[in-house]
Write an enzyme that holds these catalytic residues in place. Structure first.
Site, PDB file in Angstrom:
ATOM      1  N   THR A  49       0.834  -1.208   0.000  1.00 22.94           N
ATOM      2  CA  THR A  49       0.000   0.000   0.000  1.00 22.94           C
ATOM      3  C   THR A  49       0.861   1.247   0.000  1.00 22.94           C
ATOM      4  O   THR A  49       1.860   1.310   0.715  1.00 22.94           O
ATOM      5  CB  THR A  49      -0.861   0.050   1.266  1.00 22.94           C
ATOM      6  OG1 THR A  49      -1.655  -1.114   1.320  1.00 22.94           O
ATOM      7  CG2 THR A  49      -1.752   1.289   1.267  1.00 22.94           C
ATOM      8  N   GLY A  55      -0.457  -1.229   6.962  1.00 27.35           N
ATOM      9  CA  GLY A  55      -0.219  -2.413   7.783  1.00 27.35           C
ATOM     10  C   GLY A  55      -1.359  -3.416   7.669  1.00 27.35           C
ATOM     11  O   GLY A  55      -1.866  -3.669   6.570  1.00 27.35           O
ATOM     12  N   GLY A 106      -4.747  -4.178   7.709  1.00 27.77           N
ATOM     13  CA  GLY A 106      -5.974  -3.404   7.560  1.00 27.77           C
ATOM     14  C   GLY A 106      -7.168  -3.980   8.276  1.00 27.77           C
ATOM     15  O   GLY A 106      -8.114  -3.243   8.608  1.00 27.77           O
TER      16      GLY A 106
END
Lengths: 137, 186
Positions: free
Chosen positions: A1, A53, A55
């Site tokens: 991400t 991280g 989620g």
């Protein structure tokens, strides 16, 4: 991400994320990244935050919203980042993730858990050729 | 004294940072939204750490789906997509949700249909890399996976699963070692 915060010269603050999520997820699963206040949040009056991280955990605590709320209450970006992730770590000690926070003046803070160091990238007048910075977890 | 303009992003995705910075300084107009959109697109195109964009993080069916969000701190308006299928430029689709709808968040096939109305191509998000990850996962008895309280034991077996009558102790959930790391994260 990737989670990104942009502040323009006029003070316009935007935040966002882009991700392909968790590997081997159950089909249909969506993490925190596209959820406002979880993956990212911005308020041009105060600042912005973006988290990364696990989620599935982060979306339960809205860490980006909480960090911006801490800025609103007067915390520094560094303290806002720590308060925000600590709320998660208290409940999930093995949680993996990090958060970046910027206030409306362009001051930056970061915090992390579950790794040795959390890298983040910065470009500004001081760093027109972007640099990578690290915070120890 | 203010340290703005500014671009900061998670991880060491410096090319995305640099692109956003260049866009931010390309004119005196306020283009923070363009900077963020085009900066994140760099990571999508570069498949940063295989955690952004097409060809990474296959699900149990081997499919890559994308999530993206843009939040505007001036207007408190936003656009987001979740579980976006078959469209590569997720951050741009989120921008379209922001700018061309009164909604906040579109998901799945219907988010893809929204994107296609604006000319985004429908194309596979699978690559040889993501296909190989998926094949390795299946060969490894579908480990790791995210099921619990199902039969057969998801820690040792692939699905399909059915509901298990034996529920795990959920008080232990909070200390289970994480499956997430620097190469697998939201």
């Amino acid at each position: 991400t990737i989670g990104m915060i942009v502040i323009s010269q006029s003070g316009h603050i935007v935040a966002g994320t882009s991700t392909n999520g968790a590997t081997y997820k159950i089909p249909g699963r969506v993490g925190d990244s596209p959820i406002p206040g979880a993956g990212a949040y911005a308020d041009s009056n105060y600042g912005a935050a973006a988290a990364t991280g696990d989620g599935d955990i982060m979306m339960r605590f809205l860490p980006s919203f909480l960090a911006v709320e801490q800025l609103r209450l007067g915390a520094s970006p560094e303290k806002a980042a720590k308060i925000s992730l600590s709320r998660i770590i208290d409940k999930y000690p093995t949680f993996f993730g990090g958060i970046i926070v910027a206030d409306k003046k362009g001051n930056i803070g970061a915090y992390c858990n579950g790794m040795e160091q959390f890298p983040f990238s910065v470009a500004s007048a001081d760093y027109p050729n972007s640099v990578i910075k690290y915070v120890n977890c | 004294s203010a340290n703005i303009p500014l671009v900061v992003n998670t991880w060491n995705f410096i090319n995305a940072t640099q692109k956003a910075w260049e866009i931010l300084n390309i004119s005196e107009n306020d283009n923070a939204l363009d900077a963020l959109t085009l900066g994140c697109k760099v990571c999508q195109d570069e498949q940063c750490d295989n955690t952004v964009g097409y060809g990474g993080s296959p699900d149990e069916n081997g499919e890559t789906t994308l999530d993206a969000l843009i939040f505007d701190g001036d207007t408190m308006d936003m656009g987001a997509v979740g579980g976006l299928r078959s469209v590569k430029n997720a951050i741009a689709v989120a921008r379209y949700v922001l700018e061309h709808s009164e909604h906040s968040f579109l998901v799945g096939n219907l988010a893809s249909a929204f994107a296609e109305k604006f000319g985004f191509p429908n194309e596979s998000l699978q690559t040889n890399f993501s296909l190989n990850l998926w094949e390795e996962w299946k060969a490894n008895n579908c480990q790791p996976n995210f099921w619990k309280n199902v039969f057969p034991d998801p820690k040792n077996h692939c699905g399909p699963y059915t509901e298990s009558n034996i529920l795990a102790d959920n008080t232990l959930t909070n200390t289970v070692p994480t499956k997430f790391n620097s190469r697998n994260h939201d």
